[in-house]
Design a protein around this motif. Structure first.
Motif, mmCIF file in Angstrom:
data_model
loop_
_atom_site.group_PDB
_atom_site.id
_atom_site.type_symbol
_atom_site.label_atom_id
_atom_site.label_comp_id
_atom_site.label_asym_id
_atom_site.label_seq_id
_atom_site.Cartn_x
_atom_site.Cartn_y
_atom_site.Cartn_z
ATOM 1 N N ALA A 21 0.852 -1.206 0.000
ATOM 2 C CA ALA A 21 0.000 0.000 0.000
ATOM 3 C C ALA A 21 0.878 1.244 0.000
ATOM 4 C CB ALA A 21 -0.895 -0.002 1.246
ATOM 5 N N GLY A 22 0.247 2.385 -0.199
ATOM 6 C CA GLY A 22 0.875 3.690 0.007
ATOM 7 C C GLY A 22 2.201 3.895 -0.706
ATOM 8 N N ILE A 23 3.166 4.422 0.043
ATOM 9 C CA ILE A 23 4.474 4.779 -0.518
ATOM 10 C C ILE A 23 5.210 3.532 -1.015
ATOM 11 C CG2 ILE A 23 6.762 5.681 0.099
ATOM 12 C CD1 ILE A 23 5.219 7.630 2.045
ATOM 13 N N ASP A 42 5.341 -7.652 2.306
ATOM 14 C CA ASP A 42 4.367 -6.978 3.177
ATOM 15 C C ASP A 42 3.865 -8.007 4.181
ATOM 16 O OD1 ASP A 42 2.631 -4.116 2.645
ATOM 17 O OD2 ASP A 42 1.758 -5.544 4.068
ATOM 18 N N ASP A 68 6.954 -10.052 7.905
ATOM 19 C CA ASP A 68 6.861 -9.083 8.994
ATOM 20 C C ASP A 68 8.263 -8.482 9.103
ATOM 21 O OD1 ASP A 68 6.945 -7.706 11.361
ATOM 22 O OD2 ASP A 68 6.160 -9.337 12.607
ATOM 23 N N ALA A 69 8.381 -7.206 8.769
ATOM 24 C CA ALA A 69 9.711 -6.581 8.685
ATOM 25 C C ALA A 69 10.433 -6.526 10.031
ATOM 26 C CB ALA A 69 9.596 -5.181 8.077
ATOM 27 N N ASN A 95 10.796 0.404 3.902
ATOM 28 C CA ASN A 95 9.665 1.338 3.893
ATOM 29 C C ASN A 95 8.606 1.015 4.948
ATOM 30 O OD1 ASN A 95 7.514 3.166 2.523
ATOM 31 N ND2 ASN A 95 6.608 1.107 2.454
ATOM 32 N N GLY A 97 6.234 0.673 7.883
ATOM 33 C CA GLY A 97 6.169 1.483 9.097
ATOM 34 C C GLY A 97 4.752 1.572 9.607
ATOM 35 N N VAL A 145 13.105 4.684 4.704
ATOM 36 C CA VAL A 145 12.032 5.684 4.711
ATOM 37 C C VAL A 145 11.799 6.147 6.151
ATOM 38 C CG1 VAL A 145 9.647 6.200 4.111
ATOM 39 C CG2 VAL A 145 11.004 4.674 2.638
ATOM 40 N N SER A 146 12.206 7.384 6.408
ATOM 41 C CA SER A 146 12.023 8.012 7.717
ATOM 42 C C SER A 146 10.808 8.927 7.608
ATOM 43 C CB SER A 146 13.300 8.753 8.103
ATOM 44 O OG SER A 146 13.161 9.444 9.303
ATOM 45 N N SER A 147 10.931 10.181 8.026
ATOM 46 C CA SER A 147 9.788 11.117 8.015
ATOM 47 C C SER A 147 10.314 12.513 8.346
ATOM 48 C CB SER A 147 8.787 10.686 9.089
ATOM 49 O OG SER A 147 7.803 11.677 9.295
ATOM 50 N N TYR A 160 6.490 7.554 17.517
ATOM 51 C CA TYR A 160 6.715 7.602 16.059
ATOM 52 C C TYR A 160 7.878 8.543 15.734
ATOM 53 C CZ TYR A 160 5.618 8.147 11.073
ATOM 54 O OH TYR A 160 5.692 8.180 9.696
ATOM 55 N N GLY A 193 6.813 14.221 3.879
ATOM 56 C CA GLY A 193 6.023 15.109 4.743
ATOM 57 C C GLY A 193 4.647 14.500 4.967
ATOM 58 N N VAL A 194 3.596 15.154 4.457
ATOM 59 C CA VAL A 194 2.224 14.652 4.636
ATOM 60 C C VAL A 194 1.773 14.073 3.300
ATOM 61 C CG1 VAL A 194 -0.116 15.250 5.351
ATOM 62 C CG2 VAL A 194 1.839 16.466 6.347
ATOM 63 N N ILE A 195 1.642 12.749 3.257
ATOM 64 C CA ILE A 195 1.417 12.055 1.989
ATOM 65 C C ILE A 195 0.110 11.277 2.042
ATOM 66 C CG2 ILE A 195 2.437 10.427 0.331
ATOM 67 C CD1 ILE A 195 4.107 12.995 0.826
ATOM 68 N N PRO A 198 -3.039 5.200 2.818
ATOM 69 C CA PRO A 198 -3.943 4.644 3.840
ATOM 70 C C PRO A 198 -3.554 5.068 5.265
ATOM 71 C CG PRO A 198 -3.512 2.999 2.164
ATOM 72 C CD PRO A 198 -2.629 4.168 1.834
#
Ligand SMILES: NC(=O)c1ccc[n+]([C@@H]2O[C@H](COP(=O)([O-])OP(=O)(O)OC[C@H]3O[C@@H](n4cnc5c(N)ncnc54)[C@H](O)[C@@H]3O)[C@@H](O)[C@H]2O)c1
Length: 266
Positions: A21-23, A42, A68-69, A95, A97, A145-147, A160, A193-195, A198
């Protein structure tokens, strides 16, 4: 997908975690569109297989591996399987998270450990395992992938924010390890940033519910205002990850690629 031009990731073998999903999904699709072979992993088999179906429908190459990462033993199996099947591993995108948004006093030690297991420990495990596979090739790119929450904080996301800050700094230590030992492996972090994924949609729904609102429009508008360019799309992050995976970023290691529509300049 054009079959005429050479892809920027031609002949590269990549693993993308949390790619259902997502990024993660956007990154797997972008990698395949640039001719990489993508191991989509995933914890959720349905969504992970869905990403592989999308890639196959575009004429790309991919397989799904449930993972499961945060599971150490599974990392050896996943990387071992990919190397056995494809003969090499060129790119790892850590990725996967999760986000648990709670006021600090309501955050339990179990919450804290759970967030760190998926967001931080998984990155350490994945990086360590990938380095073992890549060092024999003398090349590789690891993208964590951080934030932007690694650089600025939020009062409802202590665990988080701390987990993402750990990814930012761990990435630099790993990059130094690789360069010090002349392994030819680059390690970089990406800071969305804000992406619109889901994850964000769940957060907006939760805040809408907590404030007793009937519709989420006002909350979404608040998030939109956080970034000068508004809420971003998963593909915006995937473009940056493709750059760090490709040979054109061969002189980039230990760096922080912020892709945030200006979130941090406020
Ligand atoms: N969306 C944003 O605004 C935003 C901003 C900054 C950083 N990020 C980060 O980007 C990454 C992707 O976020 P997203 O918004 O696409 O999330 P998402 O929740 O939309 O998708 C995450 C995917 O990871 C999978 N996953 C969850 N736990 C897992 C585990 N233990 N092992 C393997 N897979 C697991 C989920 O099944 C899902 O497919 C995360 O690390 C997140 O913290 C997101």
């Amino acid at each position: 997908m054009s079959r005429e031009r050479k892809g920027r990731l031609e002949n590269k073998v990549a693993i993308v975690t949390g790619a259902g999903a997502g990024i993660g999904r956007a990154t797997a699709l972008a990698f395949a569109a640039e001719d990489a072979f993508v191991a989509v992993t995933d914890i959720d088999g349905t969504s992970g297989n869905g990403t592989v179906e999308l890639i196959h429908a575009q004429g790309g190459k991919a397989l799904f591996l449930e993972q499961d990462a945060g599971d150490e033993a599974r990392w050896n199996e996943v990387v071992g399987h990919v190397v056995e099947m494809q003969g090499r591993l060129d790119v790892l995108v850590n990725n996967a998270g999760i986000q648990i948004s709670l006021p600090l006093p309501e955050t339990t030690l179990d919450d804290w450990r759970h967030v760190f297991r998926i967001n931080s420990e998984s990155v350490f495990l994945g990086t360590r395992t990938a380095i073992e596979a890549m060092k024999h090739q003398g090349s590789g790119s690891i993208i964590n992938v951080s934030s932007t929450y690694a650089m600025v904080a939020d009062h409802l996301n202590a665990a988080y924010c701390a987990s993402k800050a750990s990814v930012r700094h761990f990435t630099k230590a790993a990059a130094l390890h690789c360069s010090h030992n002349r392994l030819g492996i680059r390690v970089n972090s990406v800071h969305p940033g804000v992406i619109d994924t889901p994850m964000l949609q769940r957060e907006i729904a939760e805040v809408t519910h907590n404030r007793g609102l009937a519709a989420s429009g006002a909350i979404r508008a608040e998030w939109d205002l956080l970034c000068p360019l508004g809420i971003g799309a998963a593909a915006d992050i995937a473009h940056g990850i493709v750059y760090l995976a490709a040979d054109e970023s061969c002189y980039v290691t230990g760096s922080e690629l912020v892709i945030d529509g200006g979130h941090l300049i406020r």
